[in-house]
Design a protein around this motif. Structure first.
Motif, mmCIF file in Angstrom:
data_model
loop_
_atom_site.group_PDB
_atom_site.id
_atom_site.type_symbol
_atom_site.label_atom_id
_atom_site.label_comp_id
_atom_site.label_asym_id
_atom_site.label_seq_id
_atom_site.Cartn_x
_atom_site.Cartn_y
_atom_site.Cartn_z
ATOM 1 N N TYR A 130 -39.340 -16.764 1.756
ATOM 2 C CA TYR A 130 -38.959 -17.033 0.386
ATOM 3 C C TYR A 130 -38.863 -18.492 0.054
ATOM 4 N N SER A 131 -39.176 -19.520 -1.570
ATOM 5 C CA SER A 131 -38.915 -20.413 -2.539
ATOM 6 C C SER A 131 -38.879 -20.081 -3.159
ATOM 7 N N TYR A 132 -37.995 -20.507 -4.263
ATOM 8 C CA TYR A 132 -37.146 -20.233 -5.790
ATOM 9 C C TYR A 132 -37.828 -21.827 -6.732
ATOM 10 N N PRO A 133 -38.979 -22.397 -6.662
ATOM 11 C CA PRO A 133 -38.579 -24.222 -7.390
ATOM 12 C C PRO A 133 -37.998 -23.735 -8.517
ATOM 13 N N VAL A 134 -38.238 -23.420 -9.409
ATOM 14 C CA VAL A 134 -37.216 -23.298 -10.428
ATOM 15 C C VAL A 134 -36.074 -22.369 -10.519
ATOM 16 N N LYS A 135 -34.266 -22.982 -10.145
ATOM 17 C CA LYS A 135 -33.443 -21.778 -10.100
ATOM 18 C C LYS A 135 -33.376 -20.465 -10.798
ATOM 19 N N SER A 136 -33.277 -19.741 -10.226
ATOM 20 C CA SER A 136 -33.272 -18.077 -10.905
ATOM 21 C C SER A 136 -35.222 -17.358 -11.925
ATOM 22 N N CYS A 137 -35.717 -18.303 -12.061
ATOM 23 C CA CYS A 137 -36.947 -17.665 -11.994
ATOM 24 C C CYS A 137 -37.849 -17.296 -10.916
ATOM 25 N N ALA A 138 -39.027 -16.476 -10.943
ATOM 26 C CA ALA A 138 -39.672 -15.648 -9.600
ATOM 27 C C ALA A 138 -39.992 -16.792 -8.536
ATOM 28 N N GLY A 139 -39.594 -16.070 -7.463
ATOM 29 C CA GLY A 139 -40.177 -16.602 -6.033
ATOM 30 C C GLY A 139 -41.255 -16.325 -5.810
ATOM 31 N N ILE A 140 -41.720 -17.348 -4.679
ATOM 32 C CA ILE A 140 -42.881 -17.389 -3.906
ATOM 33 C C ILE A 140 -42.415 -17.329 -2.417
ATOM 34 N N LYS A 141 -43.646 -16.380 -2.114
ATOM 35 C CA LYS A 141 -43.425 -15.625 -0.431
ATOM 36 C C LYS A 141 -44.791 -16.738 -0.024
ATOM 37 N N HIS A 142 -44.391 -16.885 0.818
ATOM 38 C CA HIS A 142 -44.677 -18.144 2.164
ATOM 39 C C HIS A 142 -45.021 -17.187 3.605
ATOM 40 N N GLN A 143 -46.417 -17.241 4.645
ATOM 41 C CA GLN A 143 -46.265 -17.594 5.833
ATOM 42 C C GLN A 143 -45.923 -18.135 6.090
ATOM 43 N N ARG A 144 -45.803 -19.608 6.116
ATOM 44 C CA ARG A 144 -45.618 -20.842 6.963
ATOM 45 C C ARG A 144 -44.659 -22.266 5.357
ATOM 46 N N ILE A 145 -44.084 -22.592 5.864
ATOM 47 C CA ILE A 145 -42.809 -23.939 4.918
ATOM 48 C C ILE A 145 -42.665 -24.371 5.563
ATOM 49 N N ARG A 146 -42.489 -25.701 5.091
ATOM 50 C CA ARG A 146 -41.976 -27.509 5.837
ATOM 51 C C ARG A 146 -40.575 -26.853 5.598
#
Length: 290
Positions: A9-25
């Motif tokens: 998971y990443s959270y590009p904007v702190k405290s906003c919704a997260g993004i679930k990834h299959q693969r990520i840099r």
């Protein structure tokens, strides 16, 4: 089941919704785009779900040249990155100063309308160099001299706007134990994203992470430098932005320690130079700290 990466998971904007990834840099600063943007109030203080739970309904989509934002009842917003020639804006994250670049009036108005309070958006400034806790990193390095990857020099562990460390790692089996405790008490089970991890491991016993020095995957090493003391954010339902007493109360009954209510491990990473990726299903080698 051999231990593997369960989810990312990443959270590009702190405290906003997260993004679930299959693969990520990945690099030593964290997963790609993780907490690269930050919302601040009219006083320049960072905002979070602790006081503004509706932030979790803002869905960010980062791109190389900017950030897309969606939220209920709002027209979509795209924010081109403004950075290199912007004067730095000082902001403090839990007492640690860093700098950001203000992203302009249009997105400030968009966020202020949705959150019903004046606020602005910062992007991590190109000149920012915020380090993970020197005390915790130094202690871990000194007590693990035989670790195969080198975590030195410590000034390589700079990161953006996460609370205190570039990675948060959790254990899927620990969540399953918590969910059993919740359902036994008549409460609904919760998803892992409430705890806002970056890397979720599977194939371990519940709370094995308490006893790990870290883990390896491929040529990347992760050092568990500090257990994560939980705030009320897991009580925010990411689907609605509403808060409740659970899972916090149940977690506190079972995971209260001297350092707080603990769930997950803050980590730093060591890896060779060059591009690296993590993928769901990647095998890991857990290193117990006995």
């Amino acid at each position: 089941m051999p231990p593997t990466i369960h989810s990312l998971y990443s959270y590009p904007v702190k405290s906003c919704a997260g993004i679930k990834h299959q693969r990520i840099r990945i690099d030593s600063a964290g997963l790609e785009f993780d907490r690269h943007w930050l919302i601040v109030n009219a006083q320049g203080q960072f905002m979070s779900q602790r006081l503004h739970p509706r932030m979790v309904l803002i869905q960010p989509r980062p791109q190389a040249d900017g950030l897309g934002l969606k939220a209920p009842g709002q027209a979509d917003c795209f924010v081109p990155i403004i950075g290199d020639d912007q004067p730095p804006v000082t902001v403090s994250i839990w007492g640690t100063p860093t700098i950001g670049a203000d992203q302009g009036d249009a997105v400030a108005q968009w966020l202020s309308a949705f959150l019903d309070t004046p606020c602005r958006l910062l992007h991590v400034h190109p000149q920012a160099h915020r380090l993970a806790s020197m005390r915790h990193m130094t202690h871990w390095i000194q007590t693990h001299p035989d670790w195969p990857q080198s975590f030195l020099p410590v000034d390589r562990h700079a990161f953006a706007f996460a609370d205190g460390f570039p990675f948060l790692v959790t254990n899927q089996h620990s969540l399953e134990e918590l969910n059993q405790q919740l359902t036994d008490g008549g409460h609904a089970a919760v998803d892992m994203i409430r705890f806002r991890p970056n890397i979720v491991l599977q194939g371990l016993e519940s709370y094995d992470e308490d006893h790990l020095a870290g883990f390896h995957t491929g040529d990347i090493g992760f050092a568990f430098v500090k257990a994560c003391a939980r705030c009320p954010i897991p009580n925010v339902d990411p689907r609605t932005g509403l808060t409740a007493a659970e899972p916090g109360q149940t977690l506190a009954r079972h995971r209260q320690f001297e350092d707080g209510v603990l769930f997950g491990m803050n980590a730093i990473a060591a890896m060779p130079d060059g591009e690296r990726w993590l993928q769901v299903g990647d095998p890991i080698q857990a290193e117990f700290d006995f």
